[in-house]
Design an enzyme around this catalytic site. Structure first.
Site, PDB file in Angstrom:
ATOM      1  N   ASP A   1       0.782  -1.418   0.268  1.00 38.66           N
ATOM      2  CA  ASP A   1      -0.109   0.072   0.231  1.00 38.66           C
ATOM      3  C   ASP A   1       1.257   1.095  -0.194  1.00 38.66           C
ATOM      4  OD1 ASP A   1       0.551  -0.488   2.820  1.00 38.66           O
ATOM      5  OD2 ASP A   1      -0.670   0.727   3.225  1.00 38.66           O
TER       6      ASP A   1
ATOM      7  N   GLU B   1      -0.169  -1.837   6.012  1.00 41.38           N
ATOM      8  CA  GLU B   1       0.992  -0.845   6.758  1.00 41.38           C
ATOM      9  C   GLU B   1       1.222   1.212   7.112  1.00 41.38           C
ATOM     10  OE1 GLU B   1       5.636   0.619   7.517  1.00 41.38           O
ATOM     11  OE2 GLU B   1       3.677   1.198   5.948  1.00 41.38           O
TER      12      GLU B   1
HETATM   13 ZN   LIG Z   1       6.802   2.013   4.405  1.00 38.65          ZN
END
Ligand SMILES: [Zn+2]
Length: 418
Positions: A90, A185
């Site tokens: 992401d 994340e």
């Molecule tokens: Zn990163």
């Protein structure tokens, strides 16, 4: 056993990267689904197909979107500890990642790198001194409208290219290698459903760091504090001697917080801080939310104590006022775990040296998925991936740095097998 520096590799990392960044994989902290955005699954599914194509037959995606795959041990190396490599797909919600148009600036010579979709926006060596180490390299930027996504598609491309290289070179001895790609994340949920048992690695490395040679083995320990000031409301026309305004208690507390040191605006390196980041309330009740950061967990206790003393001093003159403090653990310094497994860091250092790099230990003034994985039982330091100016339209990486990261992964696998 070769202790010599290997020849530089030319790998598929650069071309993979240019493909991966064109897919929008922005995560969304407002979302309650997992992964937070369905568009991350497009890249995650593509990675499964590519892994299968290159011979990682067991590549699969689970119901949360985590991709895992195996590079089997070479003959006679089944006893080597299983190591893993992890990167996140992401990109940051802070800057658009839609319709990214990557531009390769070949053979960088110190010139200004123009981002054509936004007149006037350019990457200049004077503002970004790290570029001085990139002379002769092929720099990749976005076009000026979006971030690039080097954080962390550089890491994804490097792990993919290393997997391809290892599968194509069975003569390089290595143990079982596991590969993991994660969503979300950037919104702090990258390890929420990470199945450590299914991953099955004893040790792992995230590839999600900045500069060539960076080896990150420590990060902040972090807690969150919520202070609730209770005041006493009365009609403001008849409040004399009776009203205690919780807004003013909260404001007085914030005013008394140390400004020179102990705050994000005045600290760096190994210094921690106390950071008020949200305040809300009324006359009866006001809350202040704070972040505590320190590289040592006992340093968090000291900072919590400073906060408690200040807050109690503020309410003490008012018998009808009070303050309640709640403290929540956010994450811990992975060094507490990694110090118990020094071989994890030793192999990383050896691999970098064999790739011709000088390892540099850097501390992370934030958290990392590797820190969370370390405390979940999978010791996981962070290695450079070549990502710079992250979460910005000036984000950049270079093909040659990505190739070096691939080489470090390959050398790490070999080092563990010796
Ligand atoms: Zn990163």
């Amino acid at each position: 056993m070769s202790q010599t520096v290997s020849q530089p590799l030319t790998t598929s990392a650069g071309s993979r990267f240019l493909r991966y960044v064109t897919l929008d994989t922005q995560s969304d902290e407002q979302s309650e689904s997992y992964p937070s955005t369905a568009k991350q699954l497009v890249l995650l599914n593509q990675l499964v197909a590519e892994l299968k194509d290159m011979g990682a037959a067991d590549a699969e995606i689970d119901r949360f979107g985590y991709v895992m795959a195996t590079i089997p041990a070479t003959p006679g190396k089944g006893h080597v500890p299983v190591i893993g490599f992890v990167a996140h797909v992401d990109t940051s919600p802070d800057v658009s990642g839609a319709n990214v148009r990557p531009i390769v600036h070949k053979n960088y010579d110190g010139r200004d790198l123009i981002l054509p979709d936004e007149p006037g926006l350019a990457l200049r060596e004077a503002d970004h001194p790290e570029l001085a180490h990139q002379r002769g390299n092929d720099i990749i930027t976005a076009s000026g409208r979006t971030l690039l996504g080097a954080d962390d598609k550089a890491g994804v491309a490097e792990i993919m290219a290393a997997a391809e290289y290892l599968l194509a070179h069975p003569e390089l001895a290595h143990g079982t290698v596991r590969i993991g790609f994660t969503p979300d994340e950037e919104i702090g949920r990258g390890t929420q459903h990470f199945d450590i048992a299914r991953f099955g690695a004893r040790y792992a490395y995230t590839l999600d760091g900045p500069t060539l040679g960076d080896l990150e083995v420590e990060n902040f320990s972090a807690d969150a504090l919520t202070l609730t000031f209770k005041g006493f409301s009365a009609h403001p026309g008849y409040a004399k001697g009776r009203m205690v305004n919780a807004i003013k208690l909260a404001a007085e507390f914030v005013h008394r917080l140390p400004r020179h040191g102990l705050s994000p605006e005045t600290t760096d390196g190994y210094e921690g801080f106390v950071h008020p980041h949200q305040i809300q309330g009324g006359v009866e009740r006001a809350t202040v939310r704070l972040l505590l950061r320190d590289f040592a967990t006992h340093g968090l206790d000291d900072k919590a104590e400073v906060v408690r003393t200040l807050a109690e001093d503020v309410v003490r003159p008012f018998p009808s006022a009070s303050v309640a403090i709640e403290r929540h653990e956010s994450y811990r310094n992975m060094k507490e775990v990694l110090d118990r497994y020094p071989e994890v860091v030793t192999h990383a250092r050896t691999a970098m040296q064999r790739a011709g790099l000088t390892p540099r230990f850097r501390e992370i003034r934030g958290g990392t998925d590797g820190a969370r994985l370390s405390f979940m039982g999978l010791p996981t330091p962070n290695l450079f991936a070549g990502e710079h100016n992250i979460h910005s339209r000036l984000e950049w990486t270079s093909v040659q740095d990505m190739d070096k990261a691939v080489q470090v992964i390959v050398e790490l696998c070999r080092s563990w097998a010796e």
